[in-house]
Design an enzyme around this catalytic site. Sequence first.
Site, PDB file in Angstrom:
ATOM      1  N   LYS A 133       0.795  -1.229   0.000  1.00 29.68           N
ATOM      2  CA  LYS A 133       0.000   0.000   0.000  1.00 29.68           C
ATOM      3  C   LYS A 133       0.828   1.279   0.000  1.00 29.68           C
ATOM      4  CE  LYS A 133      -4.160  -1.962   2.085  1.00 29.68           C
ATOM      5  NZ  LYS A 133      -5.175  -1.823   3.153  1.00 29.68           N
TER       6      LYS A 133
ATOM      7  N   MET B  40      -2.977   0.217   6.319  1.00 29.77           N
ATOM      8  CA  MET B  40      -4.352   0.149   6.807  1.00 29.77           C
ATOM      9  C   MET B  40      -4.505   0.936   8.096  1.00 29.77           C
ATOM     10  SD  MET B  40      -7.298  -0.943   5.994  1.00 29.77           S
ATOM     11  CE  MET B  40      -8.873  -0.780   6.813  1.00 29.77           C
TER      12      MET B  40
END
Length: 270
Positions: free
Chosen positions: A70, A131
């Site tokens: 990510k 996250m």
Amino acid sequence: MKPPIGRDTRLCMSLSARPGNFGSRFHNRLYELTGLDYVYKSFSTTDLPAAVQGIRALDIRGCAISMPFKEAVITLLDGLSQSAKAIDSVNTIVNDAGVLTGHNTDYGAVVALVADIDRSMPFMLRGAGGMAKAVAAALSDTGFRNGTIVARGEEAGRVLGNLYGYDWSAEPRTGAALLINATPLGMTGKDALVQAFPGPMIAASQIAFDVVQYPAETLFLRAAAAAGKRCITGAQVATLQALQQFILYTGVEPTEADVRDAELWARANS
């Protein structure tokens, strides 16, 4: 009715260290229900730059990005949406004629899931990765002020905490009514038997929130449910963020009935 796969079919995909089936089946089911000429496939890779170049070269319409990519994917893209730029984390790539833009739909999913929680509730967020950044940003932007980031890596934990005015701790500590796990602890594989928070902390809490998608009921959430606590699952996050990805890729907003159908079908067949 969805057309048969052919030369005009648009391809969407996902990249993850541990690919699952939910995303593929959720998207493909929605393509069937909405009659869109799309297909979705999950992949894993050890060569992220080559995989992203493949998205561009093969005109793949969209790509979901999961751990551990990510943050690493950001330098490989042409631009970021406001959601991804604000938290320096990408979970979605949209390809517009070779221009790759990073988005973050995790953020919106978390905002929706905490909408009815008392903002004065102290929370403890375990994790400091992509996250965790989405969760921390969502909590901060919706008014949660009393929080602690739990991360063994002091630098990453303090950076995330300082960004939003939260404390940092190397290990979980008592005093949080809202417990949130944004790490792989409890996920299938080597971390499956690790509980994100100790039993006494769970017993003293009010709400347990685990972003782990597989399994949907982690050891942490099972312990919280057994103690009578409200539970928010990674399965809920997965559905909400995948829906936003679907809309970004296709420009189509499916009905609530179609979303529920796709969610149930994907769960039953994952």
